[in-house]
Design a protein around this motif. Sequence first.
Motif, PDB file in Angstrom:
ATOM      1  N   ILE A  32      19.395  31.930  54.402  1.00  0.00           N
ATOM      2  CA  ILE A  32      20.705  31.985  53.199  1.00  0.00           C
ATOM      3  C   ILE A  32      21.625  30.975  53.700  1.00  0.00           C
ATOM      4  CG2 ILE A  32      22.037  33.360  51.907  1.00  0.00           C
ATOM      5  CD1 ILE A  32      19.174  33.564  50.946  1.00  0.00           C
ATOM      6  N   ALA A  33      22.147  31.215  54.841  1.00  0.00           N
ATOM      7  CA  ALA A  33      23.264  30.462  55.388  1.00  0.00           C
ATOM      8  C   ALA A  33      22.872  28.955  55.425  1.00  0.00           C
ATOM      9  CB  ALA A  33      23.574  30.980  56.691  1.00  0.00           C
ATOM     10  N   ARG A  34      21.480  28.520  55.752  1.00  0.00           N
ATOM     11  CA  ARG A  34      21.419  27.402  55.949  1.00  0.00           C
ATOM     12  C   ARG A  34      21.145  26.673  54.190  1.00  0.00           C
ATOM     13  NH1 ARG A  34      18.633  23.478  59.039  1.00  0.00           N
ATOM     14  NH2 ARG A  34      16.992  22.028  57.913  1.00  0.00           N
ATOM     15  N   GLY A  35      20.525  27.473  53.459  1.00  0.00           N
ATOM     16  CA  GLY A  35      20.255  26.837  52.336  1.00  0.00           C
ATOM     17  C   GLY A  35      21.556  26.517  51.591  1.00  0.00           C
ATOM     18  N   LEU A  36      22.678  27.542  51.769  1.00  0.00           N
ATOM     19  CA  LEU A  36      24.184  27.223  51.233  1.00  0.00           C
ATOM     20  C   LEU A  36      24.751  25.931  51.843  1.00  0.00           C
ATOM     21  CD1 LEU A  36      25.531  30.927  51.011  1.00  0.00           C
ATOM     22  CD2 LEU A  36      25.039  29.589  49.068  1.00  0.00           C
ATOM     23  N   ALA A  37      24.449  25.768  53.000  1.00  0.00           N
ATOM     24  CA  ALA A  37      25.117  24.700  53.604  1.00  0.00           C
ATOM     25  C   ALA A  37      24.467  23.313  53.362  1.00  0.00           C
ATOM     26  CB  ALA A  37      25.239  25.007  55.381  1.00  0.00           C
ATOM     27  N   SER A  38      23.060  23.451  53.326  1.00  0.00           N
ATOM     28  CA  SER A  38      22.411  22.109  53.107  1.00  0.00           C
ATOM     29  C   SER A  38      22.666  21.778  51.463  1.00  0.00           C
ATOM     30  CB  SER A  38      20.882  22.516  53.006  1.00  0.00           C
ATOM     31  OG  SER A  38      20.386  22.933  54.401  1.00  0.00           O
ATOM     32  N   HIS A  39      22.779  22.899  50.453  1.00  0.00           N
ATOM     33  CA  HIS A  39      22.949  22.350  49.256  1.00  0.00           C
ATOM     34  C   HIS A  39      24.153  21.751  49.137  1.00  0.00           C
ATOM     35  CE1 HIS A  39      22.708  22.500  44.626  1.00  0.00           C
ATOM     36  NE2 HIS A  39      23.763  23.273  44.881  1.00  0.00           N
ATOM     37  N   THR A  40      25.214  22.404  49.723  1.00  0.00           N
ATOM     38  CA  THR A  40      26.498  21.871  49.546  1.00  0.00           C
ATOM     39  C   THR A  40      26.803  20.499  50.240  1.00  0.00           C
ATOM     40  OG1 THR A  40      27.692  24.142  49.649  1.00  0.00           O
ATOM     41  CG2 THR A  40      28.936  22.139  50.303  1.00  0.00           C
TER      42      THR A  40
END
Length: 483
Positions: free
Chosen positions: A74-82
């Motif tokens: 979840i942390a990686r998904g948020l960072a990658s999307h941003t």
Amino acid sequence: MANIIDRIVGFVSPAAGLRRHSARQLLQRAYEGANQSDGWRPRRPGASANTDHAGDARTLRTRARALSQNVPYIARGLASHTANIIGTGIIPKWLGPEAKVYAELWKVWGAQADADGVLDIYGLEDLAHLTAQRDGEALVRIRQRRKEDGLAVPVQFQVLEIDWLDDSRNGRIDGFDVIQGKAYDALGRVVGYYLFDQHPGDMVLPRSRSGGSHFVPASSIIHYFAKERPGQGRGFPRIAPAIPRVRDLSLYEDAEINRKNLESRLGVLASGDVNALADGEGTKVQEGGRMLGDLPSGGLMQVPTGSNLTVVEPKAVPGYVDYVRQALHLIAAGCGWTYEMMTGDVSQVNFSSARIRRLDYKREAEREQWLHVIPCLITPMVRAFVDAAELAGLVDKADYNVRYATPKWEYTNPRDDVKSDLEEIAGGLSTFSEKLRQRGYDPEEVVQEMKEDVDRLRKAGLLDILFMMMKVKGATDSSPQQP
């Protein structure tokens, strides 16, 4: 199916029987999804977006923060999307007569834009977007400064979590209609926000004397959130649809870890004359709560005569990896990300499938950039910058004629993509400027830079040499291959 009453009515009056039959047909549903015999009763049917937010948003926000702090994908998904949406920053470019003045002011002021003195203007864009994705919404407070503060433009921004907004304020307050801390006028326009003096969850700083919230005009606040329903005044976390599945997957992973711990342990069942074990015959007894004590690895043990020992070896349950991968695909779909960018796992894709999914995600990301991020976050920040520059007398006139440059998208297959772009330009299906904009470049800047490069090469006497080298290379590339 007609019952006995329908048949009697139809026998006496065929017209009345036909009407009864037609009315009964209207009671049958055309959509199976509307069939209520399955026991499905959605919560708060017919509720508005603001009602749903008042009931669930705080819990959703708390859980989304917990998952982003404790669940790696979840942390990686948020960072990658941003990183795909904001990148290194969405850059404004002024088109008016004072474009160079604005550009120079923005460049110098950008490093001073953070009221907390930590980030630059593009770091604030990244922080605001990441916060809004995780919490559902974020506040950007516009802080007007004095000339003597030494800023290139007397304005700064401060990104605040939505907890600063007093959502307990509801009803008719100060002559305004207030809904969850947002004040509206008679026409439904937002006129202000009720903010706390400090973060209500801050345990370090002492609480303010009043302990309450105060009115802040809407001109000083940028309320950044994704509007998904008409009339919606607050935002929901991006991962809200996937929260139940993330929690279920986490519980399943915990259960799998416990099962693996059991598999790695050696269990022994003793039968027969087990009372002799209590006399210490053959081995230690009841040590650490185990009948046989510690069983030495690779050793030989003697047990009492008449005792039967059975070794328990738990069998591994298959399908764990497949289930986790499928669950992660569903979570990624619910969050609007790709599975690969959320997990970093590219073992299940090939070039074609990765490219197709990348193109789909690119369309979704560009939609978010141009229909949400730029009009709701970047443009208000640029307008505040322009207004402050005009009020400070740094420019002659406020200029809101701005074009934005979004982050450049990297091509999956650069050689073929460049060839395709050139063929579209040559065939009249696109323009040189349009292709540059698709790559994240400003056509005017590219043309100006090319002109400067050519003038510099011509002045140095290297332009003819460069043309000759390119001609030789082209002839070499087009020559037939020797066997």
